[in-house]
Design a protein around this motif. Sequence first.
Motif, PDB file in Angstrom:
ATOM      1  N   GLY A 301       9.807-107.771  29.252  1.00  0.00           N
ATOM      2  CA  GLY A 301       8.968-108.801  29.065  1.00  0.00           C
ATOM      3  C   GLY A 301       7.958-108.613  28.148  1.00  0.00           C
ATOM      4  N   ASN A 302       8.212-107.855  27.059  1.00  0.00           N
ATOM      5  CA  ASN A 302       7.372-107.606  25.895  1.00  0.00           C
ATOM      6  C   ASN A 302       7.767-108.361  24.790  1.00  0.00           C
ATOM      7  OD1 ASN A 302       5.494-105.355  27.498  1.00  0.00           O
ATOM      8  ND2 ASN A 302       7.432-104.749  27.450  1.00  0.00           N
ATOM      9  N   CYS A 303       6.690-108.678  23.751  1.00  0.00           N
ATOM     10  CA  CYS A 303       6.916-109.091  22.374  1.00  0.00           C
ATOM     11  C   CYS A 303       6.717-108.053  21.346  1.00  0.00           C
ATOM     12  CB  CYS A 303       6.107-110.405  22.160  1.00  0.00           C
ATOM     13  SG  CYS A 303       6.361-110.699  20.346  1.00  0.00           S
ATOM     14  N   ILE A 304       7.761-107.258  20.940  1.00  0.00           N
ATOM     15  CA  ILE A 304       7.566-106.035  20.228  1.00  0.00           C
ATOM     16  C   ILE A 304       7.899-106.507  18.851  1.00  0.00           C
ATOM     17  CG2 ILE A 304       8.091-103.786  20.004  1.00  0.00           C
ATOM     18  CD1 ILE A 304       8.841-103.418  22.877  1.00  0.00           C
ATOM     19  N   TYR A 305       6.850-106.520  17.716  1.00  0.00           N
ATOM     20  CA  TYR A 305       7.060-106.995  16.530  1.00  0.00           C
ATOM     21  C   TYR A 305       6.677-105.997  15.250  1.00  0.00           C
ATOM     22  CZ  TYR A 305       2.106-107.522  15.926  1.00  0.00           C
ATOM     23  OH  TYR A 305       0.700-107.375  16.198  1.00  0.00           O
ATOM     24  N   SER A 306       7.135-105.803  14.527  1.00  0.00           N
ATOM     25  CA  SER A 306       6.828-105.547  12.801  1.00  0.00           C
ATOM     26  C   SER A 306       6.492-103.817  13.196  1.00  0.00           C
ATOM     27  CB  SER A 306       5.684-105.991  12.328  1.00  0.00           C
ATOM     28  OG  SER A 306       5.924-107.497  12.025  1.00  0.00           O
ATOM     29  N   CYS A 307       7.680-103.170  12.524  1.00  0.00           N
ATOM     30  CA  CYS A 307       7.507-101.620  12.686  1.00  0.00           C
ATOM     31  C   CYS A 307       7.675-101.194  11.395  1.00  0.00           C
ATOM     32  CB  CYS A 307       8.554-101.124  13.497  1.00  0.00           C
ATOM     33  SG  CYS A 307      10.337-101.492  13.220  1.00  0.00           S
ATOM     34  N   GLY A 308       7.296 -99.847  11.046  1.00  0.00           N
ATOM     35  CA  GLY A 308       7.679 -99.232   9.708  1.00  0.00           C
ATOM     36  C   GLY A 308       9.184 -98.434   9.926  1.00  0.00           C
ATOM     37  N   ARG A 309       9.284 -98.232  11.239  1.00  0.00           N
ATOM     38  CA  ARG A 309      10.964 -97.710  11.305  1.00  0.00           C
ATOM     39  C   ARG A 309      11.553 -98.347  12.500  1.00  0.00           C
ATOM     40  NH1 ARG A 309      13.581 -95.096   7.511  1.00  0.00           N
ATOM     41  NH2 ARG A 309      14.546 -94.052   9.454  1.00  0.00           N
ATOM     42  N   HIS A 310      10.874 -98.360  13.736  1.00  0.00           N
ATOM     43  CA  HIS A 310      11.520 -98.921  14.766  1.00  0.00           C
ATOM     44  C   HIS A 310      10.491 -99.678  15.687  1.00  0.00           C
ATOM     45  CE1 HIS A 310      13.898 -95.179  13.550  1.00  0.00           C
ATOM     46  NE2 HIS A 310      14.859 -95.929  13.821  1.00  0.00           N
ATOM     47  N   ASN A 311      11.081-100.565  16.272  1.00  0.00           N
ATOM     48  CA  ASN A 311      10.236-101.251  17.541  1.00  0.00           C
ATOM     49  C   ASN A 311      10.252-100.546  18.542  1.00  0.00           C
ATOM     50  OD1 ASN A 311      11.739-104.234  16.519  1.00  0.00           O
ATOM     51  ND2 ASN A 311       9.796-103.828  16.086  1.00  0.00           N
ATOM     52  N   LEU A 312      11.442 -99.712  18.884  1.00  0.00           N
ATOM     53  CA  LEU A 312      11.525 -98.621  20.098  1.00  0.00           C
ATOM     54  C   LEU A 312      12.483 -97.648  19.600  1.00  0.00           C
ATOM     55  CD1 LEU A 312      11.433 -98.015  23.066  1.00  0.00           C
ATOM     56  CD2 LEU A 312      13.373 -99.671  23.415  1.00  0.00           C
ATOM     57  N   LEU A 313      12.033 -96.358  19.830  1.00  0.00           N
ATOM     58  CA  LEU A 313      12.557 -95.220  19.239  1.00  0.00           C
ATOM     59  C   LEU A 313      12.353 -94.391  20.562  1.00  0.00           C
ATOM     60  CD1 LEU A 313      13.859 -93.175  17.691  1.00  0.00           C
ATOM     61  CD2 LEU A 313      11.426 -92.379  17.027  1.00  0.00           C
ATOM     62  N   VAL A 314      13.716 -94.066  21.341  1.00  0.00           N
ATOM     63  CA  VAL A 314      13.820 -93.333  22.552  1.00  0.00           C
ATOM     64  C   VAL A 314      14.818 -91.972  22.043  1.00  0.00           C
ATOM     65  CG1 VAL A 314      14.867 -93.315  24.892  1.00  0.00           C
ATOM     66  CG2 VAL A 314      13.714 -95.359  23.708  1.00  0.00           C
ATOM     67  N   GLU A 315      14.171 -90.848  22.542  1.00  0.00           N
ATOM     68  CA  GLU A 315      14.799 -89.580  22.373  1.00  0.00           C
ATOM     69  C   GLU A 315      14.712 -88.749  23.639  1.00  0.00           C
ATOM     70  OE1 GLU A 315      13.013 -88.493  17.971  1.00  0.00           O
ATOM     71  OE2 GLU A 315      11.605 -88.470  19.583  1.00  0.00           O
ATOM     72  N   HIS A 316      15.909 -88.229  23.989  1.00  0.00           N
ATOM     73  CA  HIS A 316      16.088 -87.360  25.109  1.00  0.00           C
ATOM     74  C   HIS A 316      15.587 -87.793  26.284  1.00  0.00           C
ATOM     75  CE1 HIS A 316      17.165 -84.298  22.041  1.00  0.00           C
ATOM     76  NE2 HIS A 316      16.175 -84.755  21.386  1.00  0.00           N
ATOM     77  N   SER A 317      15.935 -89.083  26.510  1.00  0.00           N
ATOM     78  CA  SER A 317      15.418 -89.681  27.859  1.00  0.00           C
ATOM     79  C   SER A 317      16.484 -90.214  28.749  1.00  0.00           C
ATOM     80  CB  SER A 317      14.536 -90.810  27.527  1.00  0.00           C
ATOM     81  OG  SER A 317      13.431 -90.380  26.784  1.00  0.00           O
ATOM     82  N   SER A 318      16.343 -90.929  29.866  1.00  0.00           N
ATOM     83  CA  SER A 318      17.303 -91.197  30.803  1.00  0.00           C
ATOM     84  C   SER A 318      16.793 -92.184  31.863  1.00  0.00           C
ATOM     85  CB  SER A 318      17.782 -90.071  31.507  1.00  0.00           C
ATOM     86  OG  SER A 318      16.918 -89.406  32.435  1.00  0.00           O
ATOM     87  N   HIS A 319      17.527 -93.147  32.318  1.00  0.00           N
ATOM     88  CA  HIS A 319      17.117 -93.823  33.438  1.00  0.00           C
ATOM     89  C   HIS A 319      16.132 -94.800  32.912  1.00  0.00           C
ATOM     90  CE1 HIS A 319      16.652 -95.707  37.493  1.00  0.00           C
ATOM     91  NE2 HIS A 319      17.131 -94.793  38.003  1.00  0.00           N
ATOM     92  N   LEU A 320      16.220 -95.552  31.867  1.00  0.00           N
ATOM     93  CA  LEU A 320      15.446 -96.415  31.189  1.00  0.00           C
ATOM     94  C   LEU A 320      16.181 -97.880  31.314  1.00  0.00           C
ATOM     95  CD1 LEU A 320      13.797 -94.012  30.049  1.00  0.00           C
ATOM     96  CD2 LEU A 320      13.700 -95.370  27.765  1.00  0.00           C
ATOM     97  N   THR A 321      15.081 -98.758  31.672  1.00  0.00           N
ATOM     98  CA  THR A 321      15.599-100.131  31.655  1.00  0.00           C
ATOM     99  C   THR A 321      15.021-101.048  30.633  1.00  0.00           C
ATOM    100  OG1 THR A 321      16.026-100.168  34.174  1.00  0.00           O
ATOM    101  CG2 THR A 321      15.655-102.248  33.300  1.00  0.00           C
ATOM    102  N   ILE A 322      15.565-101.323  29.923  1.00  0.00           N
ATOM    103  CA  ILE A 322      15.096-102.370  28.648  1.00  0.00           C
ATOM    104  C   ILE A 322      15.298-103.721  28.681  1.00  0.00           C
ATOM    105  CG2 ILE A 322      14.716-102.338  26.096  1.00  0.00           C
ATOM    106  CD1 ILE A 322      15.561 -99.210  26.460  1.00  0.00           C
ATOM    107  N   GLY A 323      14.693-104.588  29.246  1.00  0.00           N
ATOM    108  CA  GLY A 323      15.022-105.794  29.262  1.00  0.00           C
ATOM    109  C   GLY A 323      14.162-107.085  29.017  1.00  0.00           C
ATOM    110  N   THR A 324      15.017-108.063  28.426  1.00  0.00           N
ATOM    111  CA  THR A 324      14.024-109.439  28.325  1.00  0.00           C
ATOM    112  C   THR A 324      12.839-109.330  27.261  1.00  0.00           C
ATOM    113  OG1 THR A 324      12.812-109.354  30.072  1.00  0.00           O
ATOM    114  CG2 THR A 324      14.986-110.508  30.270  1.00  0.00           C
TER     115      THR A 324
END
Length: 458
Positions: A301-324
Motif C-alpha cells: 500500500g505504498n507509493c514508492i517513486y523516483s530512484c537513482g537505481r531501484h525503487n526496491l532492492l532486496v538482497e539475500h532475503s526471504s518470506h517477503l510480501t510485496i503487494g499493492t
Amino acid sequence: MDSTRGKRVSNVRNFGAAGDGKADDTKAIQHAVTSGDDVLEFPKGKYRITQTIEVPLERRQCLDGGGQGVVVMEGPGPAFRLVGTHGGTGDPGSIKPEVWSQCLPAIRNLVIEGGHAGADGIELVETMQAVIEGVLVRRVRHGIRLHKRNRNVLISHCHFYFNTGVGIFLDRVNLHQINITGSHISYNRQGGIRIEGSEVRNLQITGNDIEYNNHRAHGTDPEPTAEIYVDTTARGSSVNELTVSANTIQATVSPGGANIRVLNDLEDGRLPGLWSITGNVIGNQENNVHLTGCHGVVLSGNCIYSCGRHNLLVEHSSHLTIGTNSFRRHTPGMHTGIRLVSSRDCLINGCTVEDQDPAGQKTGLSLLELDRCLRINVSGCQFLGGVPYGVDARECSQTNISGCTFADWRVEKRTKGAIRFEGEGHANLVTGNVIARDVAQPLLCGPGVLIRDNLVGR
C-alpha cells in the motif's frame, strides 16, 4: 500548584538561571533539577549551558519550556541526560518498586540548540515510560540518543531539524516498546531514525515527515545514510516487530543512500523481520527501499517513486510480501524498478510498475529483475513501458509469473519483450498473462520455463 498536572512546580529562574543567552546557567539549572519540584519550568529566555544537565530519576520529573524556553548547549555531550535504574523488561513483574516512582519522566515544549560540535540534545539511559513531546532540537549532533536499556518510550510532536548526526539514534540499546509519531525529522546528516548495535522490539514509526536526511544541506562529503536506517551487523543485535506506517519518507539522491535501509549480517544473529511497511509515500533516493538479509517483511500500500537505481532492492532475503504498491518516477531524470537478488519465497502481487521516460530510463534496467532467486510468485501486476523488458529473470527456479499485464505506452515503441528468462533454471511457469501487441517479442524463455495460456494482442 499546577492543577492541570497535580504536581509541584519550580522555575529555573528561582534557582539563579539568568536566561539571557550570555550567563552560564549550567550550575543554576543543575541545582534546580536536584532541589526543585516535580515540574521544572523554563520561562521565555535563552539558557546557556556548558555541561550536561544530569537528571537522575530518583523521583518523577518533568522539564517544560512552555514553547518559549531555549537551552543552548555549548559543551560536548547531551544537554539533558535522564538516568533511571530500570533493568527489567516491560513485564510488570520485572519492575522493582523504586522504578515506579521514576516512571513517566518527561521533557516537553522545550527548544534545544547546539553551540558545540559535540553537543547532543537528549539522552535516555535505563528509563521507564519516558515521554518526549513538543520538543525542537536543532544544530546539535544527535537529537535524541537512547543508550544501554530503556522501556516504553514515547516521542511525539517533535522537530529534529538540521543536526550533524542523527535525529533519533538508538545506539547500542536494549529497547522494547517505543512509539515515534507525529514528528518532523529532517536535514539530519547521518540519518533521520538510525538503529545500530541494538536489540529492539515493538517499534512503531507512524505519521511522521522524515525527509532530506543526508549530507547535502550540510555541504559535507556524502556517506551512506537513510531516513530510516537499521544496521544489525553487530553481534547479538536484532530489530523485530516494527511498523512503519503513514509517513512521508523522502530525500535527495545521495551516493549509497536510501529512504529505508536495512543491513544485516547474514551469518549471525536474528534476521530483521516481523516488519510491516505500509501506507507510506517513499521516494527520491538512490534506492528507495533497500533490504539486505531480511525475513518476514510486508511492504504494501505504498507509493514508492523516483530512484537513482531501484525503487526496491532486496538482497539475500526471504518470506517477503510485496503487494499493492505503486512504483514510478515523478520527474524526468529519475528512474523506477524492482530488483531481487539471491532471495527466495517472496510474493509480488497487485503492483503497478511504470517506466515513464519516453526513451526508456537511462539505467537500462528492466522494471522487475530477478537474479538467482527461488520460488518467487509474481501475480496481478502491471508492467508498463519496460525497457528493455518488463520482467527479466536470470538463473531463477520455481518462479511463477501469472495474471500480469505488459504494455508499451509510447508512440515509438521501446519495449523489447515482456518476460525474459536466461541462464540455468528449472520449473518456472509463465501463465495467464496479457501482453499488448506493441511489445516486440512477448516471451523470451529458455527450456526451463513452461509457457501456457497467455494472451498476446494482435
